[in-house]
Design a protein around this motif. Structure first.
Motif, PDB file in Angstrom:
ATOM      1  N   ASP A   3      -3.276   6.522  -8.168  1.00 28.06           N
ATOM      2  CA  ASP A   3      -3.172   7.010  -6.793  1.00 28.06           C
ATOM      3  C   ASP A   3      -2.891   5.819  -5.878  1.00 28.06           C
ATOM      4  OD1 ASP A   3      -3.293   8.344  -4.422  1.00 28.06           O
ATOM      5  OD2 ASP A   3      -5.352   9.045  -4.627  1.00 28.06           O
ATOM      6  N   ILE A   4      -1.670   5.736  -5.384  1.00 34.16           N
ATOM      7  CA  ILE A   4      -1.233   4.627  -4.525  1.00 34.16           C
ATOM      8  C   ILE A   4      -1.121   5.156  -3.095  1.00 34.16           C
ATOM      9  CG2 ILE A   4       0.633   2.971  -4.092  1.00 34.16           C
ATOM     10  CD1 ILE A   4       1.346   3.309  -7.122  1.00 34.16           C
ATOM     11  N   HIS A   5      -1.807   4.491  -2.170  1.00 32.60           N
ATOM     12  CA  HIS A   5      -1.836   5.004  -0.790  1.00 32.60           C
ATOM     13  C   HIS A   5      -1.455   3.912   0.205  1.00 32.60           C
ATOM     14  CE1 HIS A   5      -2.953   7.464   2.639  1.00 32.60           C
ATOM     15  NE2 HIS A   5      -3.689   6.472   3.086  1.00 32.60           N
ATOM     16  N   ALA A   6      -0.355   4.126   0.916  1.00 35.02           N
ATOM     17  CA  ALA A   6       0.081   3.283   2.038  1.00 35.02           C
ATOM     18  C   ALA A   6       0.125   1.801   1.679  1.00 35.02           C
ATOM     19  CB  ALA A   6      -0.825   3.521   3.246  1.00 35.02           C
ATOM     20  N   VAL A   7       0.660   1.494   0.505  1.00 33.75           N
ATOM     21  CA  VAL A   7       0.674   0.110   0.030  1.00 33.75           C
ATOM     22  C   VAL A   7       1.894  -0.638   0.564  1.00 33.75           C
ATOM     23  CG1 VAL A   7       1.103  -1.301  -2.021  1.00 33.75           C
ATOM     24  CG2 VAL A   7      -0.727   0.397  -2.031  1.00 33.75           C
ATOM     25  N   THR A   8       1.619  -1.808   1.118  1.00 35.00           N
ATOM     26  CA  THR A   8       2.675  -2.730   1.543  1.00 35.00           C
ATOM     27  C   THR A   8       2.433  -4.082   0.890  1.00 35.00           C
ATOM     28  OG1 THR A   8       3.044  -1.641   3.678  1.00 35.00           O
ATOM     29  CG2 THR A   8       3.716  -3.948   3.497  1.00 35.00           C
ATOM     30  N   VAL A   9       3.478  -4.620   0.270  1.00 43.64           N
ATOM     31  CA  VAL A   9       3.463  -5.980  -0.273  1.00 43.64           C
ATOM     32  C   VAL A   9       4.596  -6.736   0.408  1.00 43.64           C
ATOM     33  CG1 VAL A   9       3.731  -7.431  -2.315  1.00 43.64           C
ATOM     34  CG2 VAL A   9       2.510  -5.256  -2.490  1.00 43.64           C
ATOM     35  N   GLN A  10       4.254  -7.853   1.009  1.00 42.23           N
ATOM     36  CA  GLN A  10       5.236  -8.587   1.810  1.00 42.23           C
ATOM     37  C   GLN A  10       5.318 -10.035   1.360  1.00 42.23           C
ATOM     38  OE1 GLN A  10       4.955  -7.629   5.910  1.00 42.23           O
ATOM     39  NE2 GLN A  10       6.328  -9.250   6.609  1.00 42.23           N
ATOM     40  N   PHE A  11       6.542 -10.528   1.209  1.00 43.30           N
ATOM     41  CA  PHE A  11       6.797 -11.932   0.900  1.00 43.30           C
ATOM     42  C   PHE A  11       7.596 -12.512   2.057  1.00 43.30           C
ATOM     43  CE2 PHE A  11       6.759  -9.737  -3.287  1.00 43.30           C
ATOM     44  CZ  PHE A  11       5.592 -10.297  -3.788  1.00 43.30           C
ATOM     45  N   GLY A  12       6.932 -13.300   2.927  1.00 44.12           N
ATOM     46  CA  GLY A  12       7.594 -13.776   4.127  1.00 44.12           C
ATOM     47  C   GLY A  12       7.962 -12.602   5.007  1.00 44.12           C
ATOM     48  N   GLY A  13       9.246 -12.504   5.331  1.00 42.79           N
ATOM     49  CA  GLY A  13       9.683 -11.388   6.164  1.00 42.79           C
ATOM     50  C   GLY A  13      10.187 -10.201   5.387  1.00 42.79           C
ATOM     51  N   VAL A  14      10.079 -10.262   4.071  1.00 42.76           N
ATOM     52  CA  VAL A  14      10.607  -9.191   3.220  1.00 42.76           C
ATOM     53  C   VAL A  14       9.473  -8.303   2.718  1.00 42.76           C
ATOM     54  CG1 VAL A  14      11.858  -8.660   1.103  1.00 42.76           C
ATOM     55  CG2 VAL A  14      12.541 -10.620   2.497  1.00 42.76           C
ATOM     56  N   LYS A  15       9.599  -6.999   2.937  1.00 46.12           N
ATOM     57  CA  LYS A  15       8.634  -6.044   2.403  1.00 46.12           C
ATOM     58  C   LYS A  15       9.129  -5.560   1.045  1.00 46.12           C
ATOM     59  CE  LYS A  15       6.712  -4.423   6.787  1.00 46.12           C
ATOM     60  NZ  LYS A  15       6.504  -3.252   7.692  1.00 46.12           N
ATOM     61  N   ALA A  16       8.532  -6.099  -0.014  1.00 48.47           N
ATOM     62  CA  ALA A  16       8.929  -5.703  -1.358  1.00 48.47           C
ATOM     63  C   ALA A  16       8.461  -4.294  -1.677  1.00 48.47           C
ATOM     64  CB  ALA A  16       8.378  -6.692  -2.379  1.00 48.47           C
ATOM     65  N   LEU A  17       7.321  -3.903  -1.115  1.00 46.78           N
ATOM     66  CA  LEU A  17       6.856  -2.514  -1.116  1.00 46.78           C
ATOM     67  C   LEU A  17       6.506  -2.170   0.320  1.00 46.78           C
ATOM     68  CD1 LEU A  17       4.517  -2.370  -4.268  1.00 46.78           C
ATOM     69  CD2 LEU A  17       6.859  -1.493  -4.075  1.00 46.78           C
ATOM     70  N   ASP A  18       6.984  -1.042   0.786  1.00 46.86           N
ATOM     71  CA  ASP A  18       6.894  -0.722   2.204  1.00 46.86           C
ATOM     72  C   ASP A  18       6.209   0.636   2.398  1.00 46.86           C
ATOM     73  OD1 ASP A  18       7.206  -0.491   4.923  1.00 46.86           O
ATOM     74  OD2 ASP A  18       9.403  -0.501   4.906  1.00 46.86           O
ATOM     75  N   ASP A  19       4.898   0.587   2.656  1.00 45.62           N
ATOM     76  CA  ASP A  19       4.115   1.800   2.963  1.00 45.62           C
ATOM     77  C   ASP A  19       4.287   2.858   1.870  1.00 45.62           C
ATOM     78  OD1 ASP A  19       2.325   3.257   4.555  1.00 45.62           O
ATOM     79  OD2 ASP A  19       3.957   4.302   5.588  1.00 45.62           O
ATOM     80  N   LEU A  20       4.081   2.429   0.630  1.00 45.75           N
ATOM     81  CA  LEU A  20       4.292   3.311  -0.526  1.00 45.75           C
ATOM     82  C   LEU A  20       3.066   4.179  -0.769  1.00 45.75           C
ATOM     83  CD1 LEU A  20       6.007   4.142  -3.016  1.00 45.75           C
ATOM     84  CD2 LEU A  20       4.870   2.288  -4.268  1.00 45.75           C
ATOM     85  N   THR A  21       3.288   5.484  -0.797  1.00 46.94           N
ATOM     86  CA  THR A  21       2.236   6.444  -1.121  1.00 46.94           C
ATOM     87  C   THR A  21       2.760   7.393  -2.195  1.00 46.94           C
ATOM     88  OG1 THR A  21       1.189   6.380   1.070  1.00 46.94           O
ATOM     89  CG2 THR A  21       0.787   8.335  -0.270  1.00 46.94           C
ATOM     90  N   VAL A  22       2.052   7.442  -3.329  1.00 46.10           N
ATOM     91  CA  VAL A  22       2.484   8.308  -4.419  1.00 46.10           C
ATOM     92  C   VAL A  22       1.322   8.514  -5.381  1.00 46.10           C
ATOM     93  CG1 VAL A  22       3.335   6.411  -5.857  1.00 46.10           C
ATOM     94  CG2 VAL A  22       4.313   8.693  -6.134  1.00 46.10           C
ATOM     95  N   GLN A  23       1.261   9.685  -5.991  1.00 42.74           N
ATOM     96  CA  GLN A  23       0.302   9.959  -7.056  1.00 42.74           C
ATOM     97  C   GLN A  23       1.069  10.165  -8.357  1.00 42.74           C
ATOM     98  OE1 GLN A  23      -2.152  13.335  -6.013  1.00 42.74           O
ATOM     99  NE2 GLN A  23      -3.732  12.017  -5.146  1.00 42.74           N
ATOM    100  N   LEU A  24       0.670   9.407  -9.382  1.00 47.65           N
ATOM    101  CA  LEU A  24       1.277   9.527 -10.704  1.00 47.65           C
ATOM    102  C   LEU A  24       0.255  10.180 -11.624  1.00 47.65           C
ATOM    103  CD1 LEU A  24       2.935   5.996 -10.851  1.00 47.65           C
ATOM    104  CD2 LEU A  24       3.992   8.163 -10.194  1.00 47.65           C
ATOM    105  N   THR A  25       0.564  11.387 -12.052  1.00 45.02           N
ATOM    106  CA  THR A  25      -0.424  12.199 -12.769  1.00 45.02           C
ATOM    107  C   THR A  25      -0.036  12.519 -14.210  1.00 45.02           C
ATOM    108  OG1 THR A  25       0.599  14.236 -11.929  1.00 45.02           O
ATOM    109  CG2 THR A  25      -1.182  13.282 -10.619  1.00 45.02           C
ATOM    110  N   ALA A  26       1.228  12.358 -14.571  1.00 44.21           N
ATOM    111  CA  ALA A  26       1.687  12.742 -15.902  1.00 44.21           C
ATOM    112  C   ALA A  26       1.211  11.746 -16.956  1.00 44.21           C
ATOM    113  CB  ALA A  26       3.207  12.827 -15.934  1.00 44.21           C
TER     114      ALA A  26
END
Length: 234
Positions: A3-26
C-alpha cells in the motif's frame, strides 16, 4: 498487499516519484514503464536504498519506510538484481545457505529449508556445483532460490528473465506464478518483456515520469491507449 500512499522521492529538482498512490494486491504484480519512469526508484525505495520526501508505504499493514534495509530483509522483503549476485567459489547449496544464515536464526531446519527451495527451483540435482560452473539460466534460478529462502513476504524481481531463451522463459514463468502458492509471498516483477508480464502478472502498474500512468488488470492496462503511447510506442 503493498500500500503506497502519496509517496514523493526527489533528487535535487527532479521528482523521481511524484505523489504516487497505489495498492498492489495481486499475488504477482507487474511494474513497467519507459526508461526514466521511476521503476528503479520505486524498487530502491521499497528495499531501503532511496528515501521518500513524503508519503508512506505499508506491507501487509506494517509500516515499511521506518525500517533499515537490514530490518526490511528480516521482515521478509527480498530483492533480486539485473546482474546475478552469485558467489563463484561457493556451491549452489552454500550460496543459498549463506542467505538463510542472515535472515533466519533457527539453525535446526537449515538443511530442510535450503533443500526445499532448491527442489522448487529445479536446482536440487546440481546443488553441489560451484557458482562458477553453472549456466546463465541456472544462475537466474539461483537468484530466485536465494530470494525464496527464509520465509519471504515480498519479492522484488528485477528483470529475472534477461538473457534466457524462450523455453527457459516458460519455465521461469511457471516458477514465478507458483511462488505465492509455494511460500505465500507476493511478487513485484519489473521487466521490459511484455510477454513475461502477460504470462505472470494479474495486476500491472505503469509509471511515467514518476507518476502513476495506469494500474489494474494486466491485459486491460497493456491495451490502454495512454500506456501504448508511452510504453509500447503505438
Amino acid at each position: 498487499m503493498i500500500d503506497i500512499h502519496a509517496v514523493t522521492v526527489q533528487f535535487g529538482g527532479v521528482k523521481a516519484l511524484d505523489d504516487l498512490t497505489v495498492q498492489l494486491t495481486a499475488p504477482v504484480c507487474g511494474l513497467i514503464g519507459p526508461n526514466g519512469a521511476g521503476k528503479t526508484t520505486l524498487v530502491n525505495l521499497l528495499s531501503g536504498f532511496a528515501r521518500a520526501k513524503a508519503g508512506s508505504v505499508e506491507v501487509d499493514g506494517h509500516s515499511l519506510l521506518a525500517l533499515s534495509p537490514v530490518q526490511r530483509v528480516r521482515f521478509g522483503l527480498r530483492r533480486s538484481f539485473q546482474t546475478e549476485q552469485v558467489v563463484e567459489d561457493l556451491s549452489i547449496w552454500d550460496n543459498v545457505l549463506a542467505i538463510l544464515e542472515q535472515v533466519d536464526s533457527d539453525r535446526a531446519n537449515y538443511t530442510e529449508k535450503v533443500g526445499t527451495v532448491l527442489h522448487y527451483t529445479g536446482l536440487a540435482e546440481v546443488a553441489g556445483a560451484w557458482g562458477s560452473q553453472i549456466n546463465l539460466f541456472q544462475r537466474r534460478k539461483l537468484e530466485l532460490a536465494k530470494a525464496l529462502v527464509g520465509t519471504p513476504r515480498v519479492l522484488l524481481l528485477d528483470e529475472p528473465g534477461a538473457g534466457i531463451n524462450e523455453q527457459e522463459a516458460e519455465q521461469l514463468r511457471d516458477l514465478i506464478v507458483g511462488i505465492h502458492g509455494f511460500c505465500g509471498a507476493q511478487v513485484l516483477l519489473i521487466d521490459h518483456d511484455v510477454e513475461l508480464i502477460k504470462g505472470t502478472c494479474t495486476q500491472t502498474l505503469v509509471l511515467d515520469f514518476g507518476r502513476l500512468l495506469a494500474v489494474g488488470a494486466t491485459l486491460e492496462v497493456l491495451n490502454a491507449p495512454q500506456v501504448r503511447r508511452a510504453y509500447l510506442g503505438t
